[in-house]
Design a protein around this motif. Sequence first.
Motif, short mmCIF file in Angstrom:
data_model
loop_
_atom_site.label_atom_id
_atom_site.label_comp_id
_atom_site.label_asym_id
_atom_site.label_seq_id
_atom_site.Cartn_x
_atom_site.Cartn_y
_atom_site.Cartn_z
N LYS A 43 0.68 -1.06 -0.04
CA LYS A 43 0.10 -0.01 0.01
C LYS A 43 0.91 1.63 0.07
CE LYS A 43 -4.19 -1.52 1.89
NZ LYS A 43 -5.36 -1.36 3.02
N VAL A 44 2.19 1.01 0.30
CA VAL A 44 2.95 2.53 0.60
C VAL A 44 3.71 2.50 -0.70
CG1 VAL A 44 4.73 3.52 1.77
CG2 VAL A 44 2.95 2.53 2.93
N LEU A 45 4.48 1.30 -1.12
CA LEU A 45 5.32 1.56 -2.32
C LEU A 45 4.85 0.99 -3.62
CD1 LEU A 45 8.24 -0.73 -0.72
CD2 LEU A 45 7.98 1.85 -0.69
N MET A 46 3.53 0.30 -3.82
CA MET A 46 3.20 0.08 -5.11
C MET A 46 2.55 1.39 -5.81
SD MET A 46 3.42 -2.19 -7.24
CE MET A 46 3.90 -3.51 -6.53
N PRO A 47 1.60 2.12 -5.32
CA PRO A 47 1.33 3.18 -5.83
C PRO A 47 2.29 4.18 -6.34
CG PRO A 47 -0.04 2.92 -3.95
CD PRO A 47 1.16 2.02 -3.90
N PRO A 48 3.27 4.56 -5.91
CA PRO A 48 4.34 5.50 -6.60
C PRO A 48 5.01 4.68 -7.37
CG PRO A 48 5.10 4.65 -4.31
CD PRO A 48 3.59 4.49 -4.40
N ALA A 49 5.25 3.38 -7.43
CA ALA A 49 5.98 2.50 -8.58
C ALA A 49 5.21 2.60 -9.71
CB ALA A 49 6.16 1.02 -7.96
#
Length: 356
Positions: free
Chosen positions: A297-303
Amino acid sequence: MSEHPSTGPAATAPVTEQIPTGQIPGPAPVTERLRTEHVHPADAAYLPSTAATPASAHEADKPYVTIVLPCYNEGEHVLQEIERITAAMNSSEFTYELLCIDDASTDNTLEVLEDAATRYANLRVMPFRRNGGSGTARRIGTQQAHGEIVVWTDADMTYENERIPELVRILRDDESYDQVVGARTTEEGTHKWARVPAKWLIRKIAEKLTNQTIPDLNSGLRAFRREVSLPYLRLLPPGFSCVTTITLAFLSNQHDIKYVPTSYAKRAGVSKFHFVRDAYRYILQVLRMVMYFDPLKVLMPPALWLIVIGVVKGVVDMVRHPFYFPASTVLLVVSGILIGSLALLSDLVVRSRPGV
């Protein structure tokens, strides 16, 4: 869930011991070894090797509720808080202990607590050898609690501590909830002009990351089941954000929380809250906790955003300059792939970890 607590006057009456003829009756504290099964070695530095505790806290007479009350330089008003809490609990049906933790106060807090312990049968005093912060006090207090239900609150006269039995009843009567939080309907803290928008922003970030509605993210008044909380105590930071941590830990592991609206009074004494430093810690702790339980939830959206922007920019670059890819386009796509790979690897570590 264990049997319901005993009711009636026996719930709060002190346990008396047989006194040989010729001895003068009086307060009879016994020496009890500290509970060490859940104490981290770093926490042991705060604790004495033994603790004086009233005879009513024997293993055979465990209370149903333990109220953990951290105290740091609260000597002027802590006795009023003790009187308010004990009056509410004595009039309830619950057996209880009030565990007052002196966090190495520099005023007369410890003297006031020790004097009160001679007059209140359900009061247990735990002095720290050095200052550890409210989070450390709550963590160790929960570890050392005898009760099945643990209540956290403050000693600064801000919370409606007379409503503690109400919170406990919810947990007793409804096993679907593992925590009950007193959700404040007003803000009376220092730096109110800055605290209100900052806390709103932090709360919205937490709601977005947990997909849960959180009326009050960092209320200091809450009751929860001790056994449920034990795996998460090691995650608690030493400062104020410990209440945020226990909320997110429960929500991230599908433990239901019930919120009960409460009022919030202006605190007595001097606030230990530092706006800039503690607000930064709150935000950092929210991100840390969500990363700990659900890093995607923290890393995948910006990726994904970096990859999409890079691909779109690459198409535009190809139209404007055929077969030409600027370094910035490559950097966007590669950065997105790297962050996405890190997100998947972090999620794999979380899912392969036993317990929490």
